[in-house]
Design a protein around this motif. Structure first.
Motif, PDB file in Angstrom:
ATOM      1  N   SER A 251       8.640   4.312  -3.857  1.00 53.48           N
ATOM      2  CA  SER A 251       9.097   2.912  -4.324  1.00 53.48           C
ATOM      3  C   SER A 251      10.356   2.801  -4.030  1.00 53.48           C
ATOM      4  CB  SER A 251       8.761   3.142  -5.854  1.00 53.48           C
ATOM      5  OG  SER A 251       9.349   4.037  -6.478  1.00 53.48           O
ATOM      6  N   MET A 252      11.296   3.845  -4.069  1.00 53.73           N
ATOM      7  CA  MET A 252      12.632   3.925  -3.754  1.00 53.73           C
ATOM      8  C   MET A 252      13.220   4.227  -2.413  1.00 53.73           C
ATOM      9  SD  MET A 252      13.643   3.192  -6.767  1.00 53.73           S
ATOM     10  CE  MET A 252      15.152   3.270  -6.440  1.00 53.73           C
TER      11      MET A 252
ATOM     12  N   VAL B 293       0.807  -1.406  -0.178  1.00 54.08           N
ATOM     13  CA  VAL B 293       0.050   0.069   0.205  1.00 54.08           C
ATOM     14  C   VAL B 293       0.934   1.364   0.037  1.00 54.08           C
ATOM     15  CG1 VAL B 293      -1.701   1.533   1.259  1.00 54.08           C
ATOM     16  CG2 VAL B 293      -1.988  -1.084   1.064  1.00 54.08           C
ATOM     17  N   SER B 294       1.792   1.226   0.742  1.00 48.08           N
ATOM     18  CA  SER B 294       2.728   2.636   0.892  1.00 48.08           C
ATOM     19  C   SER B 294       3.432   2.990  -0.002  1.00 48.08           C
ATOM     20  CB  SER B 294       3.506   2.370   2.164  1.00 48.08           C
ATOM     21  OG  SER B 294       4.356   1.420   2.214  1.00 48.08           O
ATOM     22  N   THR B 295       3.945   1.825  -0.838  1.00 49.31           N
ATOM     23  CA  THR B 295       4.683   2.052  -2.242  1.00 49.31           C
ATOM     24  C   THR B 295       3.987   2.035  -3.530  1.00 49.31           C
ATOM     25  OG1 THR B 295       5.284  -0.291  -2.328  1.00 49.31           O
ATOM     26  CG2 THR B 295       6.696   1.038  -1.059  1.00 49.31           C
TER      27      THR B 295
ATOM     28  N   ASP C 215      -8.534   5.684   0.219  1.00 51.94           N
ATOM     29  CA  ASP C 215      -7.620   5.613   1.103  1.00 51.94           C
ATOM     30  C   ASP C 215      -7.923   4.087   1.768  1.00 51.94           C
ATOM     31  OD1 ASP C 215      -6.371   7.885   0.842  1.00 51.94           O
ATOM     32  OD2 ASP C 215      -7.572   8.809   1.904  1.00 51.94           O
ATOM     33  N   HIS C 216      -8.969   3.362   1.288  1.00 52.03           N
ATOM     34  CA  HIS C 216      -9.340   2.333   1.990  1.00 52.03           C
ATOM     35  C   HIS C 216      -8.054   1.107   1.410  1.00 52.03           C
ATOM     36  CE1 HIS C 216     -11.220  -1.388   3.049  1.00 52.03           C
ATOM     37  NE2 HIS C 216     -12.162  -0.657   3.697  1.00 52.03           N
ATOM     38  N   PRO C 217      -7.652   0.556   2.535  1.00 50.31           N
ATOM     39  CA  PRO C 217      -6.567  -0.633   2.356  1.00 50.31           C
ATOM     40  C   PRO C 217      -6.717  -1.532   1.263  1.00 50.31           C
ATOM     41  CG  PRO C 217      -7.512  -0.942   4.664  1.00 50.31           C
ATOM     42  CD  PRO C 217      -7.991   0.164   4.038  1.00 50.31           C
TER      43      PRO C 217
ATOM     44  N   SER D 147      -2.482   1.467  -8.259  1.00 45.22           N
ATOM     45  CA  SER D 147      -1.471   1.679  -9.593  1.00 45.22           C
ATOM     46  C   SER D 147      -0.142   1.468  -8.871  1.00 45.22           C
ATOM     47  CB  SER D 147      -1.370   3.102 -10.203  1.00 45.22           C
ATOM     48  OG  SER D 147      -0.662   3.160 -11.204  1.00 45.22           O
ATOM     49  N   VAL D 148       0.610   0.314  -9.300  1.00 47.40           N
ATOM     50  CA  VAL D 148       2.025   0.160  -8.743  1.00 47.40           C
ATOM     51  C   VAL D 148       2.737  -0.176  -9.951  1.00 47.40           C
ATOM     52  CG1 VAL D 148       1.168  -1.115  -6.557  1.00 47.40           C
ATOM     53  CG2 VAL D 148       1.230  -2.452  -8.730  1.00 47.40           C
ATOM     54  N   SER D 149       4.219   0.222  -9.513  1.00 47.52           N
ATOM     55  CA  SER D 149       5.379  -0.035 -10.294  1.00 47.52           C
ATOM     56  C   SER D 149       5.499  -1.544 -10.331  1.00 47.52           C
ATOM     57  CB  SER D 149       6.684   0.741  -9.989  1.00 47.52           C
ATOM     58  OG  SER D 149       7.638   0.222 -10.491  1.00 47.52           O
TER      59      SER D 149
END
Length: 431
Positions: free
Chosen positions: A236-237, A67-69, A100-102, A108-110
């Motif tokens: 992400s980094m 979630v955070s990345t 913001d729901h988990p 959208s993720v790399s």
């Protein structure tokens, strides 16, 4: 119980995480020599149903890492003509979805970051440089995977998660071959801060956008905008989140990704197109969609040629029923599909969750064949509904039928003005 997984892609790693979380012994064998051998820099769209399945598979701290990345949450799906006339914009906030729901939201993720997240905590589970060749059954009923380097691994269940050209599927279900759709996607990326990206209408910045165009071509655009820490670094980094700092390619810049879909004959000879340089491919796309809005053409024209690529599109047909065993398959290995439903990665994660649950339930009685059979039935029902939707969307996107296109555009314009219909459509994409 010991489970052997062939392939360290999204489905295979999700399954490995779920099994390990459940206390089931598992080993993953990946043909890539290192975890960074194939860095794929495009975004992955994870729908709410994919988030829920992933949440079930991952340990809580790893899901929090996911979630955070992930990038800024998507909240819209818009439809435009090739002249950038807005037909309809479906907004998930209209049906009460909390971005913001988990789990019950879109992510959208790399790809690079996502793979690192899925590898978290699996250092002793994933074995690289292992190219699967075939499997054999042992006298005690177990199954052994053989690798090109002469080594082997034996387990109670063998899972083929080795992608579209799956060697496990080829041996296990040779009748379940994939087929070429005759269509192709050409894609590229433009920095979000570029003038070309800033000129696009607002719905392009809050989610995905479809371009419904005539002459057998269509387009899809989506934004990936990284979350950033207090120093402006892409999360992400950030080493605070456990991501390998060497993974720099395509993993720090906010961007707009574009895709143009067409039948091969719209672009030209297949061999000639696939042999083109990135500059030649970009020029070919510009000629093919020359009647599109200048802002869309500018976006393609300003693409970094290092991101321009050609993707032949494949799909699959539901195979006839087969007798289950302690060998099975998941993800693209069994149900490859074009990207036109945004369901490929999501369905692989759902597969992993389904299989993990069945194996957990069989852990005590060791009735593994029944567990695998129950998984395969549920997987086929769920996955091939997604395959059918993706095929329908692709056929519509590359069909050169101006009457059908005009009718669909008219429907979308009308639906945009009728709240209940618009909300019903939004609810359907949010499942």
């Amino acid at each position: 119980m010991h489970i052997v997984i062939i392939g360290a892609g999204i489905g295979g790693l999700s399954l490995a995480q779920g099994l390990r979380r459940a206390g089931i012994d598992v080993a993953v064998y990946e043909r890539d020599r290192t975890r960074t051998e194939r860095l794929q820099g495009y975004r992955i769209h994870i729908a709410p149903y994919g988030c829920r399945a992933l949440h079930a598979c991952l340990p809580p701290d790893v899901y929090d890492l996911f979630v955070s990345t992930s990038g800024q949450a998507n909240s819209t799906l818009a439809f435009f003509t090739e002249k950038l006339d807005e037909l309809i914009t479906l907004n998930t906030t209209e049906i009460g979805m909390d971005t913001d729901h988990p789990t019950d939201t879109f992510r959208s993720v790399s790809r690079i970051t996502f793979r690192e997240v899925l590898l978290a905590g699996l250092g002793d589970v994933v074995h690289f440089g292992k190219s699967f060749t075939h499997y054999t059954h042992e006298a005690d009923g177990r199954v052994t995977a053989h690798f090109s380097d002469g080594t082997h691994a034996t387990g109670d269940v063998l899972v083929g998660a080795d992608g579209t050209n799956s060697a496990v599927r080829t041996q296990y279900l040779p009748q379940a071959a994939h087929r070429d759709t005759g269509a192709v996607a050409v894609s590229g990326k433009v920095p979000l801060e570029s003038e070309a990206a800033r000129r696009l209408p607002r719905p392009f910045s809050t989610g995905g956008a479809m371009v419904l165009a005539p002459h057998g071509c269509s387009g899809f655009l989506a934004v990936h905008e990284f979350r950033r820490d207090e120093r402006g670094r892409a999360l992400s980094m950030s080493p605070d989140y456990g991501i390998d700092p060497q993974l720099l390619f395509d993993n720090t810049t906010d961007y707009v990704m574009w895709n143009v879909l067409a039948k091969w004959e719209k672009l030209g000879d297949r061999k000639a197109v696939t042999a083109m340089t990135a500059e030649e491919t970009r020029a070919l796309v510009l000629r093919t969609v020359a009647d599109w809005h200048p802002d869309l053409l500018r976006l393609i024209e300003e693409s970094d040629t290092g991101t321009v690529s050609v993707h032949p599109l494949h799909t699959s047909q539901r195979p006839d029923p087969w007798q289950p065993s302690n060998v099975t398959v998941l993800g693209d290995a069994i149900h490859a599909m074009p990207p036109t439903a945004g369901a490929g990665a999501n369905t692989a994660i759902v597969d992993a969750d389904l299989l993990c649950r069945r194996l957990m339930a069989a852990a005590d009685d060791k009735d593994l064949t029944s567990a695998v059979g129950a998984y395969e039935k549920a997987m086929l029902d769920h996955a091939f509904a997604k395959v059918a939707a993706a095929n329908r969307n692709l056929e519509q996107g590359v069909a050169d039928n101006r009457f059908a296109l005009a009718g669909f555009r008219t429907f979308l314009r009308l639906a945009s003005t009728i709240g209940p219909i618009r909300r019903k459509m939004t609810t359907a994409i949010a499942q």
